[in-house]
Design an enzyme around this catalytic site. Structure first.
Site: not given
Length: 251
Positions: A2, A103
């Site tokens: 992340c 993402e």
């Protein structure tokens, strides 16, 4: 992994959820990136405290941070073995307030960013670690990393990892490094249950950390990738050895 996330809830909403003693004040952020200051919550002397740290973990034993790999994520599966995180998982666990994270899904020609947030629109709590790095000539800097786990069923089509999310009833135990040992704490780090997150395709403007506005989390329409057009068939080659009637072809 992340590498970008948001914190758009008001300071009052964040304080109500995490119950720290400070009266913090911070603006909404729509594109928090590595090396920037991030908000975190930690336990000191039996009370929760709001703090800021640089996103990019530096173990205390590192001599030169400039030559050390930037650790923005820590894999839950190896926290007890990795030298970089062994001390922090035992003594310096934290919560990282967030509203969602980004993402990128690999498409045919480019990566499509998605904004992932709670399906109920409530703030999220990422599990994290923090550490203080001390300069040999004086001066300290607090640094932090976000813990990641295997993606759940919803997340897997986009990326194989996701942040470890903690529920409010787990906050005390996760932050209590005095009585909750590391081996017990890591059992909290699991993929989020199916259905708790929503997934929104967003603009590639989020790719640049210089963009930080509400438009980044607005949904965009996905376009179908163009199929390559078939190449025209090549004309058949002339025979050079002879014609159908057996006569030689002079041309």
């Amino acid at each position: 992994m992340c590498g970008r996330y948001t914190l758009t809830a008001s300071p009052e909403e964040v304080r109500e959820l995490f119950s720290y003693i400070e009266q913090s004040n911070f603006p909404p952020r729509y594109n928090i990136a590595p090396t920037q200051p991030i908000a975190l919550v930690k336990n000191e002397h039996g009370q929760r405290h709001f703090a800021l740290a640089r996103w990019g973990f530096v173990p205390s034993w590192v001599k030169d941070p400039a030559s050390f790999t930037l650790l923005i994520n820590a894999r839950a599966e190896t926290l007890l073995e990795k030298p970089s995180f062994k001390a922090a998982i035992k003594h310096r666990r934290c919560l990282i307030p967030a509203n969602g994270f980004y993402e990128w899904q690999r498409a045919v020609s480019a990566k499509q960013p998605y904004y992932i947030s709670a399906a109920n629109n409530q703030p999220l709590a990422f599990a994290g670690l923090w550490e203080t790095w001390s300069h040999p000539e004086g001066g300290d800097i607090d640094t932090a990393a976000m813990i990641t786990v295997e993606a759940n069923e919803d997340m897997a089509p986009i990326h194989h990892r996701m942040p470890a999310l903690l529920e409010p009833h787990q906050f005390d135990a996760w932050l209590d490094t005095g009585t909750v040992m590391a081996r017990e704490a890591v059992t909290f780090l699991k993929p989020a249950p199916k259905g708790v997150l929503s997934f929104t395709p967003v603009s590639t403007r989020v790719n640049s950390a210089s963009h930080d506005d509400e438009g980044l989390i607005r949904e965009v329409e996905l376009t179908e990738p163009k199929k390559p057009e078939p190449k025209p068939a090549k004309p058949p080659r002339k025979k050079k050895t002879g014609t159908d009637d057996g006569q030689l072809d002079l041309f």
